[in-house]
Design a protein around this motif. Structure first.
Motif, PDB file in Angstrom:
ATOM      1  N   GLU A 288       0.812  -1.270  -0.167  1.00 57.67           N
ATOM      2  CA  GLU A 288      -0.065   0.143   0.059  1.00 57.67           C
ATOM      3  C   GLU A 288       0.943   1.271   0.087  1.00 57.67           C
ATOM      4  OE1 GLU A 288      -3.843   1.972  -0.071  1.00 57.67           O
ATOM      5  OE2 GLU A 288      -3.552  -0.127  -0.001  1.00 57.67           O
ATOM      6  N   GLU A 289       1.914   1.379   0.748  1.00 58.61           N
ATOM      7  CA  GLU A 289       2.625   2.257   0.828  1.00 58.61           C
ATOM      8  C   GLU A 289       3.487   2.633  -0.227  1.00 58.61           C
ATOM      9  OE1 GLU A 289       2.808  -0.280   2.658  1.00 58.61           O
ATOM     10  OE2 GLU A 289       1.968   0.543   4.709  1.00 58.61           O
ATOM     11  N   GLU A 293       3.208   5.891  -2.829  1.00 60.78           N
ATOM     12  CA  GLU A 293       4.617   6.679  -3.497  1.00 60.78           C
ATOM     13  C   GLU A 293       4.525   6.692  -4.899  1.00 60.78           C
ATOM     14  OE1 GLU A 293       7.962   8.644  -3.171  1.00 60.78           O
ATOM     15  OE2 GLU A 293       6.569   8.185  -1.423  1.00 60.78           O
ATOM     16  N   LEU A 294       4.000   5.630  -5.653  1.00 58.30           N
ATOM     17  CA  LEU A 294       4.198   5.703  -7.186  1.00 58.30           C
ATOM     18  C   LEU A 294       2.836   6.452  -7.778  1.00 58.30           C
ATOM     19  CD1 LEU A 294       4.703   1.859  -7.766  1.00 58.30           C
ATOM     20  CD2 LEU A 294       6.123   3.784  -8.186  1.00 58.30           C
ATOM     21  N   LYS A 295       2.264   6.811  -6.976  1.00 55.34           N
ATOM     22  CA  LYS A 295       0.898   7.655  -7.473  1.00 55.34           C
ATOM     23  C   LYS A 295       1.349   9.046  -7.554  1.00 55.34           C
ATOM     24  CE  LYS A 295      -2.877   7.509  -5.224  1.00 55.34           C
ATOM     25  NZ  LYS A 295      -3.959   7.581  -4.046  1.00 55.34           N
ATOM     26  N   LYS A 296       2.523   9.352  -7.213  1.00 58.55           N
ATOM     27  CA  LYS A 296       3.210  10.718  -7.590  1.00 58.55           C
ATOM     28  C   LYS A 296       3.431  10.790  -9.120  1.00 58.55           C
ATOM     29  CE  LYS A 296       4.943  11.256  -2.878  1.00 58.55           C
ATOM     30  NZ  LYS A 296       6.390  11.389  -2.014  1.00 58.55           N
ATOM     31  N   ILE A 297       3.752   9.719  -9.667  1.00 64.39           N
ATOM     32  CA  ILE A 297       4.026   9.812 -11.022  1.00 64.39           C
ATOM     33  C   ILE A 297       2.782   9.945 -11.868  1.00 64.39           C
ATOM     34  CG2 ILE A 297       5.081   8.367 -12.995  1.00 64.39           C
ATOM     35  CD1 ILE A 297       6.465   6.491 -10.942  1.00 64.39           C
ATOM     36  N   ILE A 304      -3.605   4.001 -11.194  1.00 64.30           N
ATOM     37  CA  ILE A 304      -3.497   3.322  -9.844  1.00 64.30           C
ATOM     38  C   ILE A 304      -4.655   3.272  -9.181  1.00 64.30           C
ATOM     39  CG2 ILE A 304      -2.140   3.552  -7.743  1.00 64.30           C
ATOM     40  CD1 ILE A 304       0.457   4.294  -9.162  1.00 64.30           C
ATOM     41  N   ASP A 305      -5.375   4.543  -9.143  1.00 65.24           N
ATOM     42  CA  ASP A 305      -6.345   4.733  -8.230  1.00 65.24           C
ATOM     43  C   ASP A 305      -7.685   3.883  -8.747  1.00 65.24           C
ATOM     44  OD1 ASP A 305      -5.665   6.719  -6.411  1.00 65.24           O
ATOM     45  OD2 ASP A 305      -6.128   8.283  -7.998  1.00 65.24           O
ATOM     46  N   THR A 306      -7.683   3.892 -10.133  1.00 67.47           N
ATOM     47  CA  THR A 306      -8.701   3.158 -10.737  1.00 67.47           C
ATOM     48  C   THR A 306      -8.636   1.593 -10.101  1.00 67.47           C
ATOM     49  OG1 THR A 306      -8.878   4.832 -12.575  1.00 67.47           O
ATOM     50  CG2 THR A 306      -9.969   2.571 -12.861  1.00 67.47           C
ATOM     51  N   ARG A 307      -7.413   1.202 -10.939  1.00 60.32           N
ATOM     52  CA  ARG A 307      -7.027  -0.203 -10.429  1.00 60.32           C
ATOM     53  C   ARG A 307      -7.295  -0.742  -9.187  1.00 60.32           C
ATOM     54  NH1 ARG A 307      -7.585  -4.211 -13.465  1.00 60.32           N
ATOM     55  NH2 ARG A 307      -5.454  -5.213 -12.601  1.00 60.32           N
ATOM     56  N   LYS A 308      -6.523  -0.027  -8.146  1.00 61.01           N
ATOM     57  CA  LYS A 308      -6.682   0.090  -6.821  1.00 61.01           C
ATOM     58  C   LYS A 308      -8.059  -0.153  -6.261  1.00 61.01           C
ATOM     59  CE  LYS A 308      -4.666   1.273  -2.407  1.00 61.01           C
ATOM     60  NZ  LYS A 308      -6.170   1.126  -1.656  1.00 61.01           N
ATOM     61  N   LEU A 309      -9.053   0.715  -6.735  1.00 63.52           N
ATOM     62  CA  LEU A 309     -10.474   0.562  -6.305  1.00 63.52           C
ATOM     63  C   LEU A 309     -10.897  -0.518  -6.929  1.00 63.52           C
ATOM     64  CD1 LEU A 309     -12.906   1.922  -5.218  1.00 63.52           C
ATOM     65  CD2 LEU A 309     -13.335   3.223  -7.299  1.00 63.52           C
ATOM     66  N   GLU A 310     -10.811  -0.846  -8.305  1.00 62.07           N
ATOM     67  CA  GLU A 310     -11.306  -2.103  -8.555  1.00 62.07           C
ATOM     68  C   GLU A 310     -10.876  -3.667  -8.195  1.00 62.07           C
ATOM     69  OE1 GLU A 310     -10.799  -4.726 -12.807  1.00 62.07           O
ATOM     70  OE2 GLU A 310     -10.396  -2.543 -13.016  1.00 62.07           O
ATOM     71  N   GLY A 328      -5.835 -13.411  -3.930  1.00 65.22           N
ATOM     72  CA  GLY A 328      -6.734 -12.291  -4.408  1.00 65.22           C
ATOM     73  C   GLY A 328      -5.957 -11.777  -5.643  1.00 65.22           C
ATOM     74  N   ARG A 329      -6.343 -10.588  -5.977  1.00 65.39           N
ATOM     75  CA  ARG A 329      -5.722  -9.925  -7.194  1.00 65.39           C
ATOM     76  C   ARG A 329      -4.837  -8.786  -6.367  1.00 65.39           C
ATOM     77  NH1 ARG A 329     -10.712  -7.922 -10.929  1.00 65.39           N
ATOM     78  NH2 ARG A 329      -8.753  -7.144 -12.093  1.00 65.39           N
ATOM     79  N   ASN A 330      -3.690  -8.446  -7.137  1.00 61.24           N
ATOM     80  CA  ASN A 330      -2.751  -7.381  -6.705  1.00 61.24           C
ATOM     81  C   ASN A 330      -1.855  -6.874  -8.158  1.00 61.24           C
ATOM     82  OD1 ASN A 330      -2.290  -8.319  -3.598  1.00 61.24           O
ATOM     83  ND2 ASN A 330      -2.464 -10.079  -4.923  1.00 61.24           N
ATOM     84  N   LEU A 331      -1.575  -5.546  -7.477  1.00 63.01           N
ATOM     85  CA  LEU A 331      -0.648  -4.870  -8.502  1.00 63.01           C
ATOM     86  C   LEU A 331       0.850  -5.325  -8.478  1.00 63.01           C
ATOM     87  CD1 LEU A 331      -2.268  -1.517  -8.361  1.00 63.01           C
ATOM     88  CD2 LEU A 331      -2.179  -2.785 -10.384  1.00 63.01           C
TER      89      LEU A 331
END
Length: 418
Positions: A288-289, A293-297, A304-310, A328-331
Motif C-alpha cells: 500500500e505504501e 508513493e508511485l501515485k506521484k508519477i 493506480i486509483d482506478t485499478r486499486k479501487l477495482e 486475490g488480485r494485486n498490482l
C-alpha cells in the motif's frame, strides 16, 4: 545508283586497253586508280553527310522541346550514321572494282560487310542509350530497371548481328545457319547460363515490381544493406550505408530471399521493436505504501486509483484473505511499469499514434523477462529514427529503478575467471 557506280569504275579498263596496254597491266592500273577514286569519293561522301546530318540534328535538337534528340546528339548518333553511308557505297563498289580479282573480292567484300553490320549495331546502341537516358529523366520511369531492358534488346540485336556476320564471312545462308545454331543450342545455353537467368530474373523483377532503383534492400547472403543504384541484366548494384558497393547477381533476386524496405518508407511510420530484460528476482507485488508513493508519477496516478479501487472491490466482495499478498488480485511492480511505458509512448511526440503503440511482455528466458516496446516513429530517416528510439529507451532504462526493478546484465566471464 548501282548503274552510276558501275559506269564510274568500269570506265578506265576499256580506255587502257584502247591505249594498247596489256590485259593484266590494264587491270592492275585500273584497280589502283579506282581504289584511290573510291577512297576519295567515300571520304567526300562522309564529310558531306557528317556535316549535313550533325548540323541538321543539332538544329532540330535546339528547336524541339523534347530532350530525346538532345540525347541523340550527345551519343553521336548522326556521326555514326555518317560513317555508315560511305561504307555502304564501298560495299556496292567492291564487286565492280575487283571484278577481275575474285580472290581479293572474297576477302574485302565480307570484311566491309562485317564492318557495316558492326556500325549498324553501334548506331542502334547509341539510339537505345539515348532512350535509356531519356526514360531515366522521366520521374515515373526513374526507378524502373531500364538498363536491363536495354541490355535484353541489345543482346537480341547482337545475336542477329552475329548470325549476319557469320553468314557474310562464310557465305552460309541465314536459314541454314539458324538450323546449325539450333543444333548447338544446348551449348549456347550452357555458356550463357547467367545471362539467360539474368534475363528471366529481370523480367520477373519488372513484372512483379520486386525492386526499383532507389529501393533500400537487405540481403544478408551478399552482405547488402543499402540503396539500389543500378539494375542490369547480370547484376544489381547496392550502395551500402557504409558507402561500400555490393554487386548481386540479378537472378538471386528471384531465387533467394531479400528484404525490401520500400513498403516501410511509403508507410506512415517506421517500426520500433526493441526490448529490455527485467531480472526475474526483482518482480514482486506492491504494498500500500509503495502504491501511494508511485501515485506521484503523473502518467499512472489515475490508473493506480482506478485499478486499486477495482482490485479492493473484488477482494472485498470475494472475502479474500489479504494477510498473504499472493491471495486475490494485486498490482505488481512489473505490471505497473509496463503501464507506465505504454502511457509514456502515447504521450511521446515522435510516435505515430494512429499505428500500433504498446509495451508487451514476451516469453520469459533464462536471462530474465523481456519487456518490448512496439511502436512506429513518424520520422523514417535513419538518423532521426535512431535518435527517437534511443531517446525512448534512455527514459525507460532510467525509469526502472523507480519501480524497484532491475535490468538483467550478463556476467563478465573474465571477472569470474579472475
Amino acid at each position: 545508283m548501282y548503274k552510276f557506280i558501275e559506269k564510274i569504275f568500269t570506265f578506265l579498263y576499256p580506255v587502257f586497253r584502247k591505249w594498247g596496254l596489256g590485259s593484266s597491266f590494264a587491270s592492275y592500273l585500273s584497280l589502283i586508280i579506282n581504289s584511290i577514286v573510291l577512297c576519295v569519293l567515300a571520304y567526300v561522301i562522309y564529310v558531306i553527310f557528317r556535316l549535313v546530318l550533325v548540323t541538321a540534328m543539332a538544329i532540330v535538337a535546339k528547336k524541339t522541346k523534347t530532350k530525346f534528340d538532345d540525347l541523340l546528339v550527345t551519343n553521336k548518333t548522326a556521326k555514326y550514321i555518317a560513317y555508315l553511308i560511305p561504307f555502304l557505297f564501298i560495299y556496292k563498289s567492291v564487286p565492280i572494282i575487283l571484278e577481275r580479282f575474285e580472290y581479293w573480292e572474297d576477302i574485302f567484300r565480307p570484311a566491309v560487310g562485317v564492318y557495316i553490320v558492326l556500325l549498324v549495331l553501334w548506331i542502334i546502341r547509341t539510339i537505345f542509350n539515348a532512350l535509356r537516358d531519356y526514360f531515366k529523366q522521366i520521374p515515373r520511369y526513374s526507378d524502373k530497371p531500364i538498363d536491363s531492358f536495354i541490355q535484353i534488346i541489345m543482346i537480341v540485336f547482337w545475336m542477329v548481328g552475329v548470325v549476319v556476320i557469320i553468314s557474310e564471312i562464310f557465305g552460309i545462308k541465314t536459314k541454314d545457319l539458324l538450323t546449325i545454331l539450333g543444333a548447338v543450342s544446348a551449348i549456347v545455353i550452357l555458356i550463357f547460363r547467367d545471362t539467360i537467368l539474368g534475363f528471366v530474373a529481370s523480367v520477373q523483377v519488372a513484372i512483379n515490381d520486386m525492386v526499383r532503383i532507389g529501393d533500400w534492400i537487405t540481403m544478408d547472403r551478399y552482405g547488402a544493406d543499402g540503396d539500389v543504384i543500378e539494375i542490369n541484366l547480370a547484376t544489381v548494384k547496392v550502395r551500402n550505408f557504409d558507402n561500400t558497393t555490393t554487386t548481386i547477381p540479378t537472378y538471386s533476386l528471384s531465387s533467394d530471399s531479400f528484404q525490401n524496405w520500400r513498403g516501410m518508407l511509403n508507410s506512415d511510420g517506421r517500426r520500433i521493436k526493441r526490448h529490455i530484460l527485467i531480472k526475474t528476482s526483482s518482480i514482486r507485488f506492491l504494498e500500500e505504501e509503495e502504491l501511494n508513493e508511485l501515485k506521484k508519477i503523473q502518467l499512472i496516478s489515475d490508473y493506480i486509483d482506478t485499478r486499486k479501487l477495482e482490485i479492493d472491490t473484488f477482494n472485498s466482495s470475494n472475502k479474500i484473505d489479504k494477510s498473504l499478498a499472493i491471495n486475490g488480485r494485486n498490482l505488481t511492480n512489473l505490471g505497473l511499469f509496463r503501464k507506465y511505458i505504454t502511457q509514456y509512448l502515447h504521450h511521446y511526440p515522435g510516435l505515430n499514434k494512429d499505428m500500433i503503440t504498446l509495451c508487451r511482455q514476451l516469453q520469459s528466458t533464462s536471462n530474465g523477462v523481456p519487456l518490448e516496446v512496439y511502436a512506429f516513429s513518424h520520422d523514417k530517416r535513419f538518423e532521426n529514427y535512431e535518435y527517437i528510439m534511443s531517446d525512448i529507451f534512455d527514459h525507460i532504462i532510467a525509469s526502472v529503478k523507480y519501480f524497484d526493478l532491475e535490468i538483467f546484465e550478463g556476467i563478465n566471464e573474465s571477472v569470474i575467471n579472475k
